[in-house]
Design a protein around this motif. Sequence first.
Motif, mmCIF file in Angstrom:
data_model
loop_
_atom_site.group_PDB
_atom_site.id
_atom_site.type_symbol
_atom_site.label_atom_id
_atom_site.label_comp_id
_atom_site.label_asym_id
_atom_site.label_seq_id
_atom_site.Cartn_x
_atom_site.Cartn_y
_atom_site.Cartn_z
ATOM 1 N N HIS A 112 -48.505 -9.851 -5.373
ATOM 2 C CA HIS A 112 -48.920 -10.826 -4.365
ATOM 3 C C HIS A 112 -48.949 -12.215 -4.998
ATOM 4 C CE1 HIS A 112 -49.938 -7.809 -1.336
ATOM 5 N NE2 HIS A 112 -50.513 -7.102 -2.309
ATOM 6 N N LEU A 113 -48.260 -13.153 -4.342
ATOM 7 C CA LEU A 113 -48.174 -14.524 -4.827
ATOM 8 C C LEU A 113 -49.003 -15.444 -3.941
ATOM 9 C CD1 LEU A 113 -44.310 -14.673 -5.487
ATOM 10 C CD2 LEU A 113 -46.121 -14.187 -7.138
ATOM 11 N N PRO A 114 -49.228 -16.675 -4.404
ATOM 12 C CA PRO A 114 -49.934 -17.641 -3.543
ATOM 13 C C PRO A 114 -49.153 -17.938 -2.261
ATOM 14 C CG PRO A 114 -49.920 -18.366 -5.835
ATOM 15 C CD PRO A 114 -48.995 -17.190 -5.762
ATOM 16 N N PHE A 115 -49.824 -18.587 -1.326
ATOM 17 C CA PHE A 115 -49.249 -18.993 -0.038
ATOM 18 C C PHE A 115 -48.816 -17.795 0.798
ATOM 19 C CE2 PHE A 115 -48.161 -22.259 -3.232
ATOM 20 C CZ PHE A 115 -48.929 -23.310 -2.748
ATOM 21 N N GLY A 116 -49.433 -16.659 0.568
ATOM 22 C CA GLY A 116 -49.144 -15.499 1.392
ATOM 23 C C GLY A 116 -47.820 -14.818 1.100
ATOM 24 N N LEU A 117 -47.179 -15.134 -0.016
ATOM 25 C CA LEU A 117 -45.902 -14.506 -0.366
ATOM 26 C C LEU A 117 -46.149 -13.221 -1.147
ATOM 27 C CD1 LEU A 117 -43.879 -17.664 -1.484
ATOM 28 C CD2 LEU A 117 -43.833 -16.516 0.738
ATOM 29 N N THR A 118 -45.234 -12.270 -0.953
ATOM 30 C CA THR A 118 -45.345 -10.975 -1.627
ATOM 31 C C THR A 118 -43.991 -10.565 -2.177
ATOM 32 O OG1 THR A 118 -47.125 -10.282 -0.137
ATOM 33 C CG2 THR A 118 -45.978 -8.559 -1.369
ATOM 34 N N VAL A 119 -43.970 -10.230 -3.457
ATOM 35 C CA VAL A 119 -42.746 -9.712 -4.078
ATOM 36 C C VAL A 119 -42.676 -8.224 -3.778
ATOM 37 C CG1 VAL A 119 -41.515 -9.319 -6.241
ATOM 38 C CG2 VAL A 119 -42.792 -11.448 -5.889
ATOM 39 N N SER A 120 -41.583 -7.816 -3.131
ATOM 40 C CA SER A 120 -41.420 -6.410 -2.782
ATOM 41 C C SER A 120 -40.743 -5.645 -3.901
ATOM 42 C CB SER A 120 -40.600 -6.268 -1.493
ATOM 43 O OG SER A 120 -39.279 -6.736 -1.695
ATOM 44 N N THR A 121 -41.018 -4.353 -3.955
ATOM 45 C CA THR A 121 -40.368 -3.502 -4.960
ATOM 46 C C THR A 121 -38.865 -3.449 -4.736
ATOM 47 O OG1 THR A 121 -42.370 -2.151 -5.078
ATOM 48 C CG2 THR A 121 -40.356 -1.190 -5.964
ATOM 49 N N THR A 122 -38.460 -3.386 -3.468
ATOM 50 C CA THR A 122 -37.024 -3.353 -3.162
ATOM 51 C C THR A 122 -36.339 -4.647 -3.578
ATOM 52 O OG1 THR A 122 -37.543 -1.935 -1.265
ATOM 53 C CG2 THR A 122 -35.346 -2.927 -1.347
ATOM 54 N N GLY A 123 -37.010 -5.778 -3.328
ATOM 55 C CA GLY A 123 -36.432 -7.061 -3.717
ATOM 56 C C GLY A 123 -36.293 -7.197 -5.216
ATOM 57 N N ALA A 124 -37.343 -6.800 -5.953
ATOM 58 C CA ALA A 124 -37.280 -6.878 -7.420
ATOM 59 C C ALA A 124 -36.193 -5.961 -7.965
ATOM 60 C CB ALA A 124 -38.638 -6.511 -8.014
ATOM 61 N N TRP A 125 -36.057 -4.776 -7.364
ATOM 62 C CA TRP A 125 -35.030 -3.839 -7.812
ATOM 63 C C TRP A 125 -33.629 -4.398 -7.572
ATOM 64 C CZ3 TRP A 125 -35.909 0.664 -10.401
ATOM 65 C CH2 TRP A 125 -34.818 1.522 -10.563
ATOM 66 N N SER A 126 -33.416 -5.002 -6.401
ATOM 67 C CA SER A 126 -32.092 -5.548 -6.088
ATOM 68 C C SER A 126 -31.748 -6.734 -6.970
ATOM 69 C CB SER A 126 -32.036 -5.960 -4.611
ATOM 70 O OG SER A 126 -33.002 -6.966 -4.334
ATOM 71 N N VAL A 127 -32.729 -7.598 -7.262
ATOM 72 C CA VAL A 127 -32.472 -8.748 -8.137
ATOM 73 C C VAL A 127 -32.171 -8.289 -9.558
ATOM 74 C CG1 VAL A 127 -33.526 -10.788 -9.191
ATOM 75 C CG2 VAL A 127 -33.793 -10.370 -6.750
ATOM 76 N N LEU A 128 -32.925 -7.318 -10.052
ATOM 77 C CA LEU A 128 -32.680 -6.799 -11.400
ATOM 78 C C LEU A 128 -31.308 -6.134 -11.494
ATOM 79 C CD1 LEU A 128 -33.670 -6.234 -14.259
ATOM 80 C CD2 LEU A 128 -34.777 -4.155 -13.404
ATOM 81 N N THR A 129 -30.929 -5.388 -10.459
ATOM 82 C CA THR A 129 -29.617 -4.743 -10.451
ATOM 83 C C THR A 129 -28.502 -5.781 -10.488
ATOM 84 O OG1 THR A 129 -30.475 -2.852 -9.220
ATOM 85 C CG2 THR A 129 -28.105 -3.204 -9.167
ATOM 86 N N LEU A 130 -28.626 -6.829 -9.659
ATOM 87 C CA LEU A 130 -27.608 -7.883 -9.645
ATOM 88 C C LEU A 130 -27.547 -8.592 -10.988
ATOM 89 C CD1 LEU A 130 -25.556 -9.646 -8.133
ATOM 90 C CD2 LEU A 130 -27.475 -11.055 -7.361
ATOM 91 N N LEU A 131 -28.697 -8.862 -11.581
ATOM 92 C CA LEU A 131 -28.724 -9.563 -12.873
ATOM 93 C C LEU A 131 -28.057 -8.742 -13.969
ATOM 94 C CD1 LEU A 131 -29.752 -12.015 -14.474
ATOM 95 C CD2 LEU A 131 -31.877 -10.773 -14.849
ATOM 96 N N LEU A 132 -28.324 -7.443 -14.002
ATOM 97 C CA LEU A 132 -27.715 -6.588 -15.021
ATOM 98 C C LEU A 132 -26.205 -6.466 -14.802
ATOM 99 C CD1 LEU A 132 -30.384 -3.753 -15.324
ATOM 100 C CD2 LEU A 132 -29.922 -5.591 -16.946
ATOM 101 N N ARG A 133 -25.770 -6.373 -13.550
ATOM 102 C CA ARG A 133 -24.336 -6.297 -13.275
ATOM 103 C C ARG A 133 -23.620 -7.562 -13.715
ATOM 104 N NH1 ARG A 133 -24.025 -3.641 -7.159
ATOM 105 N NH2 ARG A 133 -24.555 -1.485 -7.779
ATOM 106 N N VAL A 134 -24.191 -8.713 -13.409
ATOM 107 C CA VAL A 134 -23.561 -9.977 -13.799
ATOM 108 C C VAL A 134 -23.525 -10.113 -15.315
ATOM 109 C CG1 VAL A 134 -23.819 -12.486 -13.723
ATOM 110 C CG2 VAL A 134 -24.117 -11.141 -11.640
ATOM 111 N N THR A 135 -24.617 -9.764 -15.984
ATOM 112 C CA THR A 135 -24.666 -9.877 -17.443
ATOM 113 C C THR A 135 -23.638 -8.973 -18.108
ATOM 114 O OG1 THR A 135 -27.035 -10.348 -17.292
ATOM 115 C CG2 THR A 135 -26.174 -9.765 -19.452
ATOM 116 N N ALA A 136 -23.531 -7.727 -17.636
ATOM 117 C CA ALA A 136 -22.539 -6.816 -18.201
ATOM 118 C C ALA A 136 -21.128 -7.315 -17.945
ATOM 119 C CB ALA A 136 -22.722 -5.419 -17.610
ATOM 120 N N SER A 137 -20.873 -7.861 -16.766
ATOM 121 C CA SER A 137 -19.537 -8.384 -16.454
ATOM 122 C C SER A 137 -19.196 -9.573 -17.341
ATOM 123 C CB SER A 137 -19.472 -8.781 -14.977
ATOM 124 O OG SER A 137 -19.730 -7.680 -14.140
#
Length: 273
Positions: A112-137
Amino acid sequence: MARRSFLEKTLADLATTLEHTVYAEEMARRSGLLQLLDARVKVLLLGFALLVAASLRTIPMQFALLALLLVSLTASRIPASIIVRLGLGLPVFTLLVAAPALVLVPGPPLVHLPFGLTVSTTGAWSVLTLLLRVTASVFAAAALVLTTRWSDLLAALRALRVPLVFVVVLAMAYRYVFVLLELVQDLILARRSRTLRALPGPEQRRWLASALAVLLQRSLRTSEQVYQAMTARGFRGEPRTLRPRVLTEADWFALSVGSATCATLWLIDLAHP
């Protein structure tokens, strides 16, 4: 310390670009792991690694592929500073671009972040997956470019039946970009040598517009001269290398082991629910 002018910064950037290119050619001549392999083998292996990196879904398999690429770069005697820059360049930019997905993608709450924002597990998983794919490429593409001479790479692409037009355009672009950089460097150095004070912004922009026009005129004339020089030295459309090679047992072994490793990672990833 006086602030550098636009001309000085541009001149320094051009010199840095040429220095990095020469250094990359020097690294391709080292006696590292990937440097010992035939260029055709490296194109196949690292191309396969790119495809696998884009298709992996599970985080452990992506980390495993990334670790294999890091080991290959280290065994090829690529300096750690270059590996760090590769890992902090495009991947960091990708992270900045994909960061909004942390809160925009719906899913179970993670943080849970300020201003009522919430980091979702699905969002964190998708961002991490994209980051690892780009780094490996990025690591796979850099491993191919930094450990292969340009002439050998073009000859390998042609040997693998890449269309001739594509290979010739790459060859001309690679040769012509150095001529173009030298033209820009000469223009900026000539202007700087005739300048006694820092130029105001409007005057720099006017000079830049006129320099671009001169550069376009020179580039058109120089492109014809470069092609005529290549033709005079025996260029007939087919890229050639002075070091023709037959695939050795080491090349076949590396191709087999590398392909089997990438295929194993992909199959394990498919079997994961």
